[in-house]
Design an enzyme around this catalytic site. Structure first.
Site, PDB file in Angstrom:
ATOM      1  N   ASP A 174       4.565  11.156  -1.896  1.00  0.00           N
ATOM      2  CA  ASP A 174       3.333  11.938  -2.029  1.00  0.00           C
ATOM      3  C   ASP A 174       3.118  11.994  -3.525  1.00  0.00           C
ATOM      4  O   ASP A 174       3.847  12.702  -4.229  1.00  0.00           O
ATOM      5  CB  ASP A 174       3.514  13.346  -1.452  1.00  0.00           C
ATOM      6  CG  ASP A 174       2.229  14.148  -1.578  1.00  0.00           C
ATOM      7  OD1 ASP A 174       1.590  14.070  -2.641  1.00  0.00           O
ATOM      8  OD2 ASP A 174       1.866  14.850  -0.621  1.00  0.00           O
ATOM      9  N   HIS A 175       2.157  11.210  -4.031  1.00  0.00           N
ATOM     10  CA  HIS A 175       2.126  11.032  -5.486  1.00  0.00           C
ATOM     11  C   HIS A 175       1.826  12.337  -6.230  1.00  0.00           C
ATOM     12  O   HIS A 175       2.083  12.439  -7.415  1.00  0.00           O
ATOM     13  CB  HIS A 175       1.178   9.901  -5.890  1.00  0.00           C
ATOM     14  CG  HIS A 175      -0.273  10.253  -5.859  1.00  0.00           C
ATOM     15  ND1 HIS A 175      -1.013  10.237  -4.710  1.00  0.00           N
ATOM     16  CD2 HIS A 175      -1.122  10.639  -6.842  1.00  0.00           C
ATOM     17  CE1 HIS A 175      -2.257  10.580  -4.994  1.00  0.00           C
ATOM     18  NE2 HIS A 175      -2.356  10.835  -6.277  1.00  0.00           N
ATOM     19  N   LYS A 179       3.173  14.215 -10.304  1.00  0.00           N
ATOM     20  CA  LYS A 179       2.310  14.651 -11.412  1.00  0.00           C
ATOM     21  C   LYS A 179       3.084  15.653 -12.275  1.00  0.00           C
ATOM     22  O   LYS A 179       3.738  16.552 -11.744  1.00  0.00           O
ATOM     23  CB  LYS A 179       1.019  15.289 -10.884  1.00  0.00           C
ATOM     24  CG  LYS A 179       0.073  14.266 -10.236  1.00  0.00           C
ATOM     25  CD  LYS A 179      -1.231  14.924  -9.824  1.00  0.00           C
ATOM     26  CE  LYS A 179      -2.091  14.009  -8.982  1.00  0.00           C
ATOM     27  NZ  LYS A 179      -2.922  13.080  -9.732  1.00  0.00           N
ATOM     28  N   GLU A 213     -12.826  15.878  -5.814  1.00  0.00           N
ATOM     29  CA  GLU A 213     -13.018  14.558  -6.408  1.00  0.00           C
ATOM     30  C   GLU A 213     -14.510  14.273  -6.501  1.00  0.00           C
ATOM     31  O   GLU A 213     -15.284  14.736  -5.659  1.00  0.00           O
ATOM     32  CB  GLU A 213     -12.402  13.476  -5.516  1.00  0.00           C
ATOM     33  CG  GLU A 213     -10.930  13.626  -5.277  1.00  0.00           C
ATOM     34  CD  GLU A 213     -10.423  12.479  -4.419  1.00  0.00           C
ATOM     35  OE1 GLU A 213     -10.181  11.401  -4.982  1.00  0.00           O
ATOM     36  OE2 GLU A 213     -10.301  12.648  -3.200  1.00  0.00           O
ATOM     37  N   HIS A 237      -0.992  16.309   0.237  1.00  0.00           N
ATOM     38  CA  HIS A 237      -1.056  16.793  -1.146  1.00  0.00           C
ATOM     39  C   HIS A 237      -1.215  18.321  -1.232  1.00  0.00           C
ATOM     40  O   HIS A 237      -0.494  18.994  -1.956  1.00  0.00           O
ATOM     41  CB  HIS A 237      -2.223  16.150  -1.893  1.00  0.00           C
ATOM     42  CG  HIS A 237      -2.185  14.650  -1.932  1.00  0.00           C
ATOM     43  ND1 HIS A 237      -1.015  13.938  -1.975  1.00  0.00           N
ATOM     44  CD2 HIS A 237      -3.175  13.718  -1.942  1.00  0.00           C
ATOM     45  CE1 HIS A 237      -1.287  12.639  -2.024  1.00  0.00           C
ATOM     46  NE2 HIS A 237      -2.590  12.481  -1.987  1.00  0.00           N
TER      47      HIS A 237
HETATM   48  C1  BG6 Z   1      -4.887   9.696  -2.291  1.00  0.00           C
HETATM   49  C2  BG6 Z   1      -6.003   9.732  -1.283  1.00  0.00           C
HETATM   50  O1  BG6 Z   1      -3.670  10.051  -1.698  1.00  0.00           O
HETATM   51  O2  BG6 Z   1      -5.184  10.612  -3.336  1.00  0.00           O
HETATM   52  C3  BG6 Z   1      -7.327   9.399  -1.928  1.00  0.00           C
HETATM   53  O3  BG6 Z   1      -5.729   8.781  -0.263  1.00  0.00           O
HETATM   54  C4  BG6 Z   1      -7.574  10.296  -3.122  1.00  0.00           C
HETATM   55  O4  BG6 Z   1      -8.397   9.511  -1.007  1.00  0.00           O
HETATM   56  C5  BG6 Z   1      -6.359  10.314  -4.052  1.00  0.00           C
HETATM   57  O5  BG6 Z   1      -8.712   9.811  -3.806  1.00  0.00           O
HETATM   58  C6  BG6 Z   1      -6.533  11.360  -5.124  1.00  0.00           C
HETATM   59  O6  BG6 Z   1      -5.481  11.233  -6.054  1.00  0.00           O
HETATM   60  P1  BG6 Z   1      -5.634  11.749  -7.547  1.00  0.00           P
HETATM   61  O7  BG6 Z   1      -4.300  11.514  -8.151  1.00  0.00           O
HETATM   62  O8  BG6 Z   1      -6.732  10.946  -8.165  1.00  0.00           O
HETATM   63  O9  BG6 Z   1      -5.997  13.200  -7.437  1.00  0.00           O
END
Ligand code: BG6
Length: 481
Positions: A174-175, A179, A213, A237
């Site tokens: 889960d990226h 962060k 976003e 997230h």
């Molecule tokens: C991803 C989603 O996990 O996270 C995308 O699949 C989204 O839809 C993105 O745009 C948002 O990541 P960040 O790091 O730009 O907030």
């Protein structure tokens, strides 16, 4: 620590690989963080030769990496690590060819299989890796979210992957956990004596988590239209952020204890079922509007989206963590595409002082901003200069980018890829975490189907539908702007 490794990227021509993984590996290479024997093999169906893949990867990397950080020399050196092999991941026989290809290249340290693919390929890929002898003790598997589409499908995936790889070698990414500011949240809470005593229901009025976003679905319509904001963002997230805000202090800063505390939060989430689904959640879908001075189309006019799609591109939920520390404190979560401004932030609003001495009854707020700026600010009340006691909110600001200005801020994927290579799963989701998150989300998804209501429209460039405002205002709260 620097470990040699073969990294196989399934879905090597996809957005994730080209926009995030290759640039992250390029940065790690450029800063000397990769062992000289780290090799990256991208795999996808497209029939490209190595030169064509390198050209494709270079073009994307150049576009993603900040100007000044991309140089042709560094790219050329990085490209020597990079290779491409066309492969149909559903065909077992192709993995024999893959094993042969890897065998020829010679074995290097650990082997990381990064599945940057749709979740329906997870099971066949794991099974095919096993049958080709590529899932041995030295192999790790990385799964991108969303893990499944529902609790049942997540269980099925976890079961199938678990039959091939032990949990200790499965990395569910889960990226958001990679962060810097998200990790800083743990530092803020557990390395400072200041907040912990008041980090609870008696002192905190409510919590807001917003991930907004400005982007639309871009060219991911095929995936997104089946996922929607709940599965794409909130199930993972936003719930992970909620866990970090609400969890108890772990006994130790390691994978077992941190993940153990996060699961307890997910299990304490009060189920939202029946009529509560209509009451405590809002789904929205963007219509046409303006973003950054440009007209943008409605969601259902985006490429690969059904014209009568009712997928939500916005979701807001009033959640509650039903435990001793948090009972009664609303956690408002919202996320959406094509909103007014890109920002991810957590706002902790404290209760008013018990006895008002001054006319203005403002409250203290802790604003943890993850992006675009990484900063933490505490809103305090102060006396404005001049006669009388005029109070105004002022901010105590900690701008992390300024505080650590001499260090380049790492992208989440850089940190997480290095963690996988080094075998540290602290910032990855454990099986029970993913399942607990689905267990809470599933009844909401079912409720939306049961009490069918079209998503509320909102114009692109605004902060979601009106109903999301009402969701918080009926409790006397407001979304923080
Ligand atoms: C991803 C989603 O996990 O996270 C995308 O699949 C989204 O839809 C993105 O745009 C948002 O990541 P960040 O790091 O730009 O907030």
């Amino acid at each position: 620590m620097s470990i040699s490794c073969d990294m196989l990227v399934f879905g090597g021509t996809g957005d994730l690989a080209l926009h995030k993984l290759i640039p992250a590996l390029y940065h790690l290479h450029r800063e000397g963080r990769l062992h000289r024997d780290v090799r990256v093999l991208a795999l996808a169906r497209k029939k490209l030769d190595r030169a064509a893949y390198l050209a494709l990867a270079e073009r994307h990397c150049r576009a993603q990496v900040a100007r000044g950080d991309f140089t042709s020399e560094a790219w050329q050196a990085f490209a020597t690590r990079l290779d491409y092999l066309p492969l149909d991941a559903t065909q077992r026989s192709e993995f024999v060819r893959l094993a042969h290809h890897l065998g020829e290249a010679g074995k290097r340290g650990v082997r990381v299989h990064y599945l940057a693919t749709a979740p329906d390929l997870f099971e066949p890929i794991a099974a095919n890796l096993e049958s080709a002898g590529l899932a041995g003790d030295d192999a790790r598997i990385v799964l991108e979210k969303p893990i499944g589409h529902s609790l049942d499908s997540a269980l099925e995936i976890n079961e199938a992957i678990g039959a091939v790889f032990p949990e200790s070698r499965i990395y569910r990414i889960d990226h958001y956990l990679g962060k810097e500011t998200v990790q800083n949240l743990m530092a803020l809470r557990f390395a400072n004596a200041l907040f912990e005593p008041i980090w609870r229901a008696g002192h905190i009025d409510h919590v807001q988590i917003t991930v907004a976003e400005t982007l639309g679905v871009e060219n991911r319509g095929g995936y997104y239209d089946h996922a929607g904001a709940m599965r794409d963002m909130l199930q993972n997230h936003l719930l992970q952020l909620l866990c970090l805000v609400a969890m108890e202090a772990p006994v130790r800063f390691d994978a077992k204890h941190i993940r153990g505390e996060k699961v307890k939060v997910l299990e304490a989430l009060k189920p939202i079922t029946g009529n509560d689904v209509l009451d405590k959640t809002v789904r929205g879908q963007y219509g046409a509007g303006r973003i950054g001075g440009h007209d943008v189309p409605a969601y259902y006019f985006e490429p690969n989206i059904d014209n009568d799609s009712d997928t939500e591109t916005f979701v807001a939920v009033q959640a509650e963590v039903d435990n001793w520390r948090w009972a009664g404190v609303p956690f408002y979560l919202r996320t959406g595409k094509r909103m007014a401004r890109k920002r991810s932030e957590i706002i902790i609003t404290f209760k008013q002082v018990p006895h008002l001495l001054f006319k203005k009854g403002e409250v203290n707020r802790l604003v943890i901003s993850l992006q675009p700026e990484e900063c933490i600010s505490l809103q305090l009340m102060a006396k404005a200069p001049g006669k009388g006691m005029q109070l105004e909110p002022v901010e105590l600001d900690l701008n992390l980018a300024h505080a650590f200005s001499s260090t380049r801020r790492w992208e989440a994927y850089e940190r997480l890829l290095l963690d996988v290579i080094e075998g540290d799963s602290t910032l990855f989701m454990r099986r029970d975490e993913v399942e607990a998150a689905w267990r809470w989300v599933d009844p909401i998804l079912e409720g939306w189907q049961g009490h069918y209501r079209k998503p509320r429209p909102y114009p692109a460039g605004e902060d979601g539908p009106e109903q999301a405002r009402q969701l918080v205002e009926r409790h006397g709260h407001q979304w923080w702007r």
